[in-house]
Design an enzyme around this catalytic site. Structure first.
Site, PDB file in Angstrom:
ATOM      1  N   SER A  23      -0.701 -81.053 -14.907  1.00 21.12           N
ATOM      2  CA  SER A  23      -1.170 -80.677 -13.564  1.00 21.12           C
ATOM      3  C   SER A  23      -1.785 -81.860 -12.821  1.00 21.12           C
ATOM      4  O   SER A  23      -2.283 -81.701 -11.711  1.00 21.12           O
ATOM      5  CB  SER A  23      -2.177 -79.535 -13.664  1.00 21.12           C
ATOM      6  OG  SER A  23      -3.196 -79.840 -14.585  1.00 21.12           O
ATOM      7  N   ASN A 110     -11.409 -74.799 -20.067  1.00 18.65           N
ATOM      8  CA  ASN A 110     -11.345 -73.518 -19.354  1.00 18.65           C
ATOM      9  C   ASN A 110     -12.575 -73.286 -18.470  1.00 18.65           C
ATOM     10  O   ASN A 110     -12.440 -72.886 -17.306  1.00 18.65           O
ATOM     11  CB  ASN A 110     -11.178 -72.358 -20.344  1.00 18.65           C
ATOM     12  CG  ASN A 110      -9.886 -72.479 -21.137  1.00 18.65           C
ATOM     13  OD1 ASN A 110      -9.045 -73.317 -20.822  1.00 18.65           O
ATOM     14  ND2 ASN A 110      -9.741 -71.672 -22.173  1.00 18.65           N
ATOM     15  N   THR A 155      -1.819 -54.456  28.289  1.00 16.26           N
ATOM     16  CA  THR A 155      -1.437 -53.698  27.092  1.00 16.26           C
ATOM     17  C   THR A 155       0.082 -53.664  27.136  1.00 16.26           C
ATOM     18  O   THR A 155       0.672 -53.623  28.232  1.00 16.26           O
ATOM     19  CB  THR A 155      -2.007 -52.261  27.084  1.00 16.26           C
ATOM     20  OG1 THR A 155      -1.450 -51.556  28.198  1.00 16.26           O
ATOM     21  CG2 THR A 155      -3.517 -52.220  27.179  1.00 16.26           C
ATOM     22  N   HIS A 156       0.726 -53.720  25.992  1.00 10.76           N
ATOM     23  CA  HIS A 156       2.195 -53.822  25.909  1.00 10.76           C
ATOM     24  C   HIS A 156       2.723 -55.030  26.687  1.00 10.76           C
ATOM     25  O   HIS A 156       3.864 -55.011  27.157  1.00 10.76           O
ATOM     26  CB  HIS A 156       2.886 -52.562  26.439  1.00 10.76           C
ATOM     27  CG  HIS A 156       2.292 -51.281  25.937  1.00 10.76           C
ATOM     28  ND1 HIS A 156       2.739 -50.648  24.800  1.00 10.76           N
ATOM     29  CD2 HIS A 156       1.258 -50.539  26.403  1.00 10.76           C
ATOM     30  CE1 HIS A 156       2.015 -49.549  24.611  1.00 10.76           C
ATOM     31  NE2 HIS A 156       1.100 -49.461  25.558  1.00 10.76           N
ATOM     32  N   SER A 277      10.485 -83.498  25.374  1.00  5.14           N
ATOM     33  CA  SER A 277      11.832 -83.231  24.861  1.00  5.14           C
ATOM     34  C   SER A 277      12.648 -84.521  24.897  1.00  5.14           C
ATOM     35  O   SER A 277      12.469 -85.348  25.793  1.00  5.14           O
ATOM     36  CB  SER A 277      12.497 -82.171  25.741  1.00  5.14           C
ATOM     37  OG  SER A 277      13.911 -82.274  25.647  1.00  5.14           O
ATOM     38  N   LYS A 283      10.171 -81.583  30.413  1.00  2.00           N
ATOM     39  CA  LYS A 283       9.494 -80.685  29.479  1.00  2.00           C
ATOM     40  C   LYS A 283       8.146 -81.189  29.016  1.00  2.00           C
ATOM     41  O   LYS A 283       7.938 -82.373  28.787  1.00  2.00           O
ATOM     42  CB  LYS A 283      10.372 -80.484  28.240  1.00  2.00           C
ATOM     43  CG  LYS A 283      11.637 -79.727  28.558  1.00  2.00           C
ATOM     44  CD  LYS A 283      11.401 -78.245  28.603  1.00  2.00           C
ATOM     45  CE  LYS A 283      11.773 -77.689  27.258  1.00  2.00           C
ATOM     46  NZ  LYS A 283      11.451 -76.302  27.139  1.00  2.00           N
ATOM     47  N   ASN A 285       5.839 -79.410  26.112  1.00  2.00           N
ATOM     48  CA  ASN A 285       5.840 -78.238  25.236  1.00  2.00           C
ATOM     49  C   ASN A 285       4.525 -78.056  24.470  1.00  2.00           C
ATOM     50  O   ASN A 285       3.914 -79.040  24.056  1.00  2.00           O
ATOM     51  CB  ASN A 285       6.982 -78.362  24.218  1.00  2.00           C
ATOM     52  CG  ASN A 285       8.341 -78.375  24.887  1.00  2.00           C
ATOM     53  OD1 ASN A 285       8.535 -77.733  25.915  1.00  2.00           O
ATOM     54  ND2 ASN A 285       9.266 -79.121  24.321  1.00  2.00           N
ATOM     55  N   GLU A 290       2.347 -73.714  18.887  1.00  2.00           N
ATOM     56  CA  GLU A 290       3.493 -73.106  18.186  1.00  2.00           C
ATOM     57  C   GLU A 290       3.416 -73.356  16.682  1.00  2.00           C
ATOM     58  O   GLU A 290       3.697 -72.478  15.871  1.00  2.00           O
ATOM     59  CB  GLU A 290       4.811 -73.664  18.741  1.00  2.00           C
ATOM     60  CG  GLU A 290       5.111 -73.171  20.145  1.00  2.00           C
ATOM     61  CD  GLU A 290       6.248 -73.952  20.805  1.00  2.00           C
ATOM     62  OE1 GLU A 290       7.120 -74.474  20.100  1.00  2.00           O
ATOM     63  OE2 GLU A 290       6.248 -74.041  22.051  1.00  2.00           O
ATOM     64  N   TYR A 317      -8.489 -66.910 -20.598  1.00  2.00           N
ATOM     65  CA  TYR A 317      -7.706 -67.947 -19.923  1.00  2.00           C
ATOM     66  C   TYR A 317      -6.236 -67.896 -20.340  1.00  2.00           C
ATOM     67  O   TYR A 317      -5.918 -67.728 -21.521  1.00  2.00           O
ATOM     68  CB  TYR A 317      -8.271 -69.346 -20.228  1.00  2.00           C
ATOM     69  CG  TYR A 317      -7.466 -70.439 -19.540  1.00  2.00           C
ATOM     70  CD1 TYR A 317      -7.736 -70.803 -18.230  1.00  2.00           C
ATOM     71  CD2 TYR A 317      -6.395 -71.050 -20.191  1.00  2.00           C
ATOM     72  CE1 TYR A 317      -6.968 -71.759 -17.580  1.00  2.00           C
ATOM     73  CE2 TYR A 317      -5.618 -72.008 -19.547  1.00  2.00           C
ATOM     74  CZ  TYR A 317      -5.914 -72.358 -18.245  1.00  2.00           C
ATOM     75  OH  TYR A 317      -5.152 -73.304 -17.605  1.00  2.00           O
ATOM     76  N   GLN A 322      -3.315 -72.080 -13.923  1.00  2.00           N
ATOM     77  CA  GLN A 322      -3.112 -73.411 -13.344  1.00  2.00           C
ATOM     78  C   GLN A 322      -2.361 -73.320 -12.005  1.00  2.00           C
ATOM     79  O   GLN A 322      -2.454 -74.205 -11.168  1.00  2.00           O
ATOM     80  CB  GLN A 322      -2.335 -74.277 -14.337  1.00  2.00           C
ATOM     81  CG  GLN A 322      -2.067 -75.695 -13.880  1.00  2.00           C
ATOM     82  CD  GLN A 322      -1.582 -76.562 -15.026  1.00  2.00           C
ATOM     83  OE1 GLN A 322      -2.350 -76.971 -15.880  1.00  2.00           O
ATOM     84  NE2 GLN A 322      -0.288 -76.833 -15.066  1.00  2.00           N
ATOM     85  N   LYS A 325      -3.690 -73.648  -8.082  1.00  2.00           N
ATOM     86  CA  LYS A 325      -4.082 -74.852  -7.335  1.00  2.00           C
ATOM     87  C   LYS A 325      -3.172 -75.217  -6.168  1.00  2.00           C
ATOM     88  O   LYS A 325      -3.637 -75.272  -5.023  1.00  2.00           O
ATOM     89  CB  LYS A 325      -4.190 -76.029  -8.293  1.00  2.00           C
ATOM     90  CG  LYS A 325      -5.356 -75.809  -9.220  1.00  2.00           C
ATOM     91  CD  LYS A 325      -5.596 -76.870 -10.221  1.00  2.00           C
ATOM     92  CE  LYS A 325      -6.650 -76.349 -11.163  1.00  2.00           C
ATOM     93  NZ  LYS A 325      -6.241 -75.099 -11.880  1.00  2.00           N
TER      94      LYS A 325
HETATM   95  N1  ARG Z   1      -4.901 -77.797 -15.958  1.00  2.98           N
HETATM   96  C1  ARG Z   1      -5.518 -76.598 -16.433  1.00  2.98           C
HETATM   97  C2  ARG Z   1      -5.684 -75.601 -15.282  1.00  2.98           C
HETATM   98  O1  ARG Z   1      -5.547 -76.007 -14.179  1.00  2.98           O
HETATM   99  C3  ARG Z   1      -6.838 -76.914 -17.026  1.00  2.98           C
HETATM  100  C4  ARG Z   1      -7.281 -75.974 -18.106  1.00  2.98           C
HETATM  101  C5  ARG Z   1      -6.471 -76.163 -19.306  1.00  2.98           C
HETATM  102  N2  ARG Z   1      -6.911 -75.341 -20.383  1.00  2.98           N
HETATM  103  C6  ARG Z   1      -6.122 -75.103 -21.430  1.00  2.98           C
HETATM  104  N3  ARG Z   1      -6.602 -74.370 -22.360  1.00  2.98           N
HETATM  105  N4  ARG Z   1      -4.900 -75.543 -21.482  1.00  2.98           N
HETATM  106  O2  ARG Z   1      -5.904 -74.442 -15.445  1.00  2.98           O
END
Ligand code: ARG
Length: 465
Positions: A23, A110, A155-156, A277, A283, A285, A290, A317, A322, A325
């Protein structure tokens, strides 16, 4: 491939598995939060006698060095490390030796990643709150400046009744005020520290969880350790509020796009917030508006992804977590950029007050008030509605407004019609008669402005105290 867990393995991780599992590409943005958390953890370990003062000092200096070297560009985060946590621990141990290996005492990735995500979310909540505050301040100023800027209400998308720009903007004030109070609400509920929950079942070390919590400015430690490492409710709540903010911005952008169009011409967006444009020289814009409208879908998508990602996760966990993120980082970047851009665009919008007034005076926005006039003269509302409906039809054929009819013509529709009809259907009267709480009349809108001011002065950003 630098891994923290090679001990029980006899084979190298398959390369594709390594890449799939890693990650670092995206969680490196948690570096500052990871180091902040590790410093608090080391400080607590030393206080509890689990690290010597010297080891603690080495760790703190080492961690600060890593952060400043990465920020200065002299230390590169590479995909040789599985995640940001492995990177920090490996570089620390490389730099300070033995003490670096003791940092992870009583901690699991974790509870570490649970903490990092909470710190990250809390930081972004505080920044979003600040952006909302800026937006509300500009809105309040515009409301005060436009108490008599008349415009039609729709309205509408059909002209309905006249109102003022102050009143129209007041609707958005309410929306963003609710968004802001939601931010504060989420922050309060989430502000408990998961560090010390271990992998899932706490630790056998005598950790002082209160201390780590207070070092990191939490209100206290979290409860149940299994929930602590697998809770992402706060993140979902945050992305939900970001979704609502985007929805509110998107509705407003839709209106600004309409108002900026050649047909409406109520506003002109500043050149610095418009684009041209490649083929049509005339133009100009409203691309920013948007794009904000368009990007709203991405944020909704993140919310949906998070909810679906969480729904099958058994305690505690699991690696699915993961996946919280990338989508939430994207949602946060998108929504905060949208807010920043909107805050930049809004003060530069020029309102064509004359044009808005003309538009309010056309299209029979005063028809309800004309019916109310007949009611005041004794006619039941349903009959008055029908009489004015016929008058409207007559005016459409004559291509004129209700107030353009002669007294003779008026009397042809209802004999209670008098000279005072003209004043009763004027824009000023239509607005000033609307006195109920929340209405556009001057008395009511002044009450709204007073409440808006009170909200802005009573709410402060907890992260900026
Ligand atoms: N990269 C992991 C996450 O974002 C970190 C935690 C990893 N823990 C594990 N037991 N593999 O969740």
């Amino acid at each position: 491939m630098a891994q923290l867990w090679g001990g029980r393995f006899t084979k190298e991780t398959d390369k594709m598995v390594y890449a799939f599992n890693a990650s670092i590409r995206f969680d490196q943005r948690l570096l500052e939060q990871d180091i902040r958390g590790s410093k608090a953890h080391a400080t607590m370990l030393a206080k509890c006698g689990l690290l010597t003062e010297e080891e603690k000092e080495q760790i703190l200096t080492g961690l600060e060095g890593i952060l400043s070297d990465v920020q200065a560009g002299s230390l590169e985060i590479t995909d040789a490390y599985e995640d940001v946590h492995s990177f920090v621990e490996a570089v620390l141990t490389e730099r300070i030796g033995e003490a670096g290996k003791r940092l992870h005492t009583g901690r699991s990735r974790n509870d570490q990643v649970a903490l990092d995500m909470k710190l990250y979310t809390r930081d972004r909540i505080d920044e979003t709150d600040e952006l909302l505050k800026e937006l509300l301040e500009v809105l309040l100023r515009l409301m005060k400046e436009n108490l008599t800027t008349y415009m039609p209400g729709f309205t509408h998308l059909q002209k309905a009744q006249p109102l003022t720009l102050a009143h129209h903007l007041g609707a958005y004030f309410e929306m963003f005020m609710r968004d802001r109070s939601r931010m504060q609400d989420i922050r309060k509920r989430m502000n408990l520290c998961p560090l010390g929950s271990g992998a899932l079942a706490g630790t056998t070390y005598p950790l002082d969880r209160e201390l780590t919590a207070s070092l990191l400015e939490f209100d206290g430690p979290t409860g149940n350790s299994m929930d602590s490492v697998s809770d992402r409710d706060y993140l979902i709540e945050f992305v939900f509020d970001l979704s609502l903010i985007m929805m509110h911005l998107s509705r407003w952008c839709e209106e600004l796009i309409l108002w900026n169009s050649n047909e409406y011409r109520y506003i002109e967006i500043d050149d610095s917030y418009s684009t041209g444009s490649s083929i049509m020289p005339q133009k100009k814009n409203p691309d920013v508006a948007e794009l904000i409208r368009g990007k709203t879908g991405r944020v909704y998508g993140a919310l949906q992804s998070l909810l679906v990602m969480m729904k099958g996760i058994p305690l505690a966990y699991n690696k699915d977590l993961q996946e919280d993120k990338e989508v939430s980082f994207d949602a946060v970047d998108t929504a905060m950029t949208a807010l920043r851009l909107f805050n930049g665009m809004l003060p530069g919008i020029a309102f064509d007050k004359e044009r808005m007034r003309e538009s309010a005076a056309l299209g029979f926005t005063n028809a309800t008030d004309a019916a109310d006039y007949l009611v005041r003269k004794g006619m039941p509302f349903r009959d008055a509605h029908s009489v004015i409906g016929k008058m409207v039809l007559y005016c459409i054929e004559k291509d004129c407004a209700l107030g353009d009819l002669t007294l003779g013509e008026l009397k042809g529709f209802a004999d209670t019609m008098g000279e005072d009809f003209y004043d009763a259907v004027s824009l000023e009267t239509c607005i000033s008669r609307r006195l109920t709480k929340g209405a556009p009349g001057p008395l009511a809108i002044n009450g709204e402005i007073r409440e808006a001011k009170e909200f802005l002065s009573s709410v402060c950003n907890p992260g900026r105290n």
